[in-house]
Design a protein around this motif. Sequence first.
Motif, PDB file in Angstrom:
ATOM      1  N   SER A  46     -11.338  19.864 -25.563  1.00  0.00           N
ATOM      2  CA  SER A  46     -10.458  19.152 -26.266  1.00  0.00           C
ATOM      3  C   SER A  46     -10.645  17.682 -25.831  1.00  0.00           C
ATOM      4  N   VAL A  67      -8.341  20.660 -31.928  1.00  0.00           N
ATOM      5  CA  VAL A  67      -8.019  20.454 -30.445  1.00  0.00           C
ATOM      6  C   VAL A  67      -6.827  21.132 -29.782  1.00  0.00           C
ATOM      7  N   THR A  68      -6.552  21.269 -28.537  1.00  0.00           N
ATOM      8  CA  THR A  68      -5.494  22.053 -28.116  1.00  0.00           C
ATOM      9  C   THR A  68      -4.780  20.854 -27.484  1.00  0.00           C
TER      10      THR A  68
END
Length: 284
Positions: A134, A148-149
């Motif tokens: 990410s 993304v996280t």
Amino acid sequence: MSSFPSIDTELLRTFVAIADNGGFTRAAKMVNRTQSAVSMQMKRLEEDVLQRSLFARDGRQIRLTAEGQVLLGFARRILKLHGEVFTTLREPHMIGAVRIGTPDDYVMRFLPGILSRFAQAYPLVQVDVHCESSLQLLQRQDLDLTIVTREPGKEIGQLLRQERFVWAEANGFTPHEQNPIPLAMFNTDCFCRDWACNALTSLDRPYRIAYTSPSLSAIMAVVSAGLAVTAQLQSLITADMRILGEAEGLCELPVANIMLLRNASSQGPITECLAEHIAEGFKL
């Protein structure tokens, strides 16, 4: 005929951009308007069209009111249908390419279904998939869509899914009983690794980073062999593993947010159609 006023889709598009980007300034860049123009659009939507307050201000932060949250769901559906009309009737055979970035975490769990459904609808579109962490993906400017996280409080873009991290080990093995506990985690640029280490430190449980990799499949192979404990999103835990908790002396881990980012400089019908398929796919 209904006596209700019609809602301009451009107003809804701007409204969604504000919700996805957390404010008027970023939204203005997304919709290629000035901030004052965006403010005027929202004033028109609130006062003239809906006669409801959609935004509440908390200092410099803007959040949606209860009415705003309701509208957001309808707005996404309206814009999706609006886009489908044009892509079906005006561009039934879209041709082109779209570049998406995603952490390795989601490739096997979510992408197969998403890309299969997208290919059925738009078989002539080329999809380039780039797998990185990410943090690495957030630094790139060449991707059309990025998954993304993000940690709580650091959300940007469109929320796809909220999910808790959990401890896991292979069925039939007990590496959590070892001292120190062997961990299999992503490389150092991963906040979930920090969460796991901080949690064990707070529990006064000795641990060691026994295995690291940028690849989820490599980490899961190590865990499946009974060599280590890992901490991953709950939906990524496979049937040959079991989730650990208080019974094993481990505490609950935080919830993470999976977000979808759009590149403002490369928006178009192909990108938006894939974004809609991604959003639907992460609900499953």
